[in-house]
Structures are given as C-alpha cells and as structure tokens.
Design a protein around this motif. Structure first.
Motif, mmCIF file in Angstrom:
data_model
loop_
_atom_site.group_PDB
_atom_site.id
_atom_site.type_symbol
_atom_site.label_atom_id
_atom_site.label_comp_id
_atom_site.label_asym_id
_atom_site.label_seq_id
_atom_site.Cartn_x
_atom_site.Cartn_y
_atom_site.Cartn_z
ATOM 1 N N ARG A 99 16.324 3.169 9.998
ATOM 2 C CA ARG A 99 15.546 2.065 10.899
ATOM 3 C C ARG A 99 14.043 2.591 10.634
ATOM 4 N N ALA A 100 13.887 3.940 10.747
ATOM 5 C CA ALA A 100 12.436 4.548 10.796
ATOM 6 C C ALA A 100 11.842 4.041 9.444
ATOM 7 N N ARG A 101 12.797 4.438 8.402
ATOM 8 C CA ARG A 101 12.202 3.919 6.837
ATOM 9 C C ARG A 101 11.637 2.494 6.894
ATOM 10 N N LEU A 102 12.653 1.555 7.489
ATOM 11 C CA LEU A 102 12.474 0.242 7.136
ATOM 12 C C LEU A 102 11.096 -0.062 7.997
ATOM 13 N N GLU A 103 10.865 0.478 9.309
ATOM 14 C CA GLU A 103 9.616 0.252 9.966
ATOM 15 C C GLU A 103 8.333 0.608 9.179
ATOM 16 N N ARG A 104 8.575 1.918 8.694
ATOM 17 C CA ARG A 104 7.384 2.303 7.909
ATOM 18 C C ARG A 104 6.947 1.209 6.883
ATOM 19 N N LEU A 105 8.090 0.848 5.988
ATOM 20 C CA LEU A 105 7.933 -0.058 5.147
ATOM 21 C C LEU A 105 7.447 -1.523 5.519
ATOM 22 N N MET A 106 7.927 -1.920 6.576
ATOM 23 C CA MET A 106 7.235 -3.213 7.226
ATOM 24 C C MET A 106 5.770 -2.820 7.537
ATOM 25 N N GLY A 107 5.422 -1.645 8.058
ATOM 26 C CA GLY A 107 4.025 -1.217 8.441
ATOM 27 C C GLY A 107 3.298 -1.520 7.171
ATOM 28 N N HIS A 108 3.821 -0.859 6.099
ATOM 29 C CA HIS A 108 2.810 -0.746 4.748
ATOM 30 C C HIS A 108 2.797 -2.560 4.307
ATOM 31 N N LEU A 109 3.896 -3.283 4.475
ATOM 32 C CA LEU A 109 3.727 -4.644 4.226
ATOM 33 C C LEU A 109 2.730 -5.341 5.131
ATOM 34 N N GLU A 110 2.528 -5.185 6.260
ATOM 35 C CA GLU A 110 1.335 -5.592 7.016
ATOM 36 C C GLU A 110 0.215 -5.220 6.589
ATOM 37 N N GLU A 111 -0.036 -3.955 6.044
ATOM 38 C CA GLU A 111 -1.366 -3.509 5.699
ATOM 39 C C GLU A 111 -1.650 -4.289 4.495
#
Length: 119
Positions: A99-111
C-alpha cells in the motif's frame, strides 16, 4: 512521455500486488472482512481526483436482508486465537508495504501531472 508510461505501468503493477496481498489477508480470516478504499471528504485532497485512501478493513454482516458494514479501524487485527498471529502479522506487513509503495507511486504521478500542467 515514456517516463509517464513507465510510471503508469508501475502503478498498475503495484495495484495488482496490493489486491493480491489483500486477498491473502481476506483468505486468512474466518469472518467476512473486506478491504475498501474511501474518500475523506476534504475537497482539496487527492482522493477527490480518484486516488482513494486505504484500503481499510470492514466487517460485513447481513441482517434482515440488508448488508451492514462495520469499520474495524486502521490498525485492526483479528482477535487472538482467530488466526495464527505470526502469519497475520507477516501478511499485514506485506499488505502495508504494498500500500505504501502504491501511495508513493501515486504521489510521483501527481508530481508529473503538475509538471505537465505548467508546460
């Protein structure tokens, strides 16, 4: 664009990994516990753009023909004796890591989206 496509592929992979980890947790429990993603209600939060929070555990109960969901809490774990705690803890750690990995990736997508908007 290739970097963005690669990021999207990583997000899809992370979502599949999280779903598999979630299924392993659900299979371990004798109760009907499901893991759901939710919005928080904050208009400025990324969940309003589809990046939901969670998943979080809910106990499903059927009463008088109606499905009732009981939120079990963010840090919920099954009662002692229901499952082997070491196995549950290992699966929960795996689930939280995914879940933490997915949240990090989604943060990168937002950036990345913000960078694209500026250009």
């Amino acid at each position: 664009m290739r970097a963005l496509e690669g990021l999207l592929a990583l997000i899809e992979e992370a979502e599949r990994d999280l779903e598999q980890a979630q299924a392993r947790l659900e299979d371990l429990l004798p109760l009907r516990v499901v893991w759901k993603k939710k919005t928080c209600g904050n208009d400025k939060c990324r969940c309003t753009r589809g990046v939901l929070h969670g998943p979080y555990p809910y106990l499903i109960e059927h009463r008088e023909g109606k499905k009732i969901e009981h939120y079990l809490g963010k840090g919920w774990s099954p009662p002692e004796g229901m499952v082997v705690s070491e196995r549950y803890n290992a699966l929960m750690r795996d689930f939280k890591d995914k879940r933490a990995r997915l949240e990090r990736l989604m943060g990168h997508l937002e950036e990345a989206i913000e960078v694209l908007r500026r250009h």
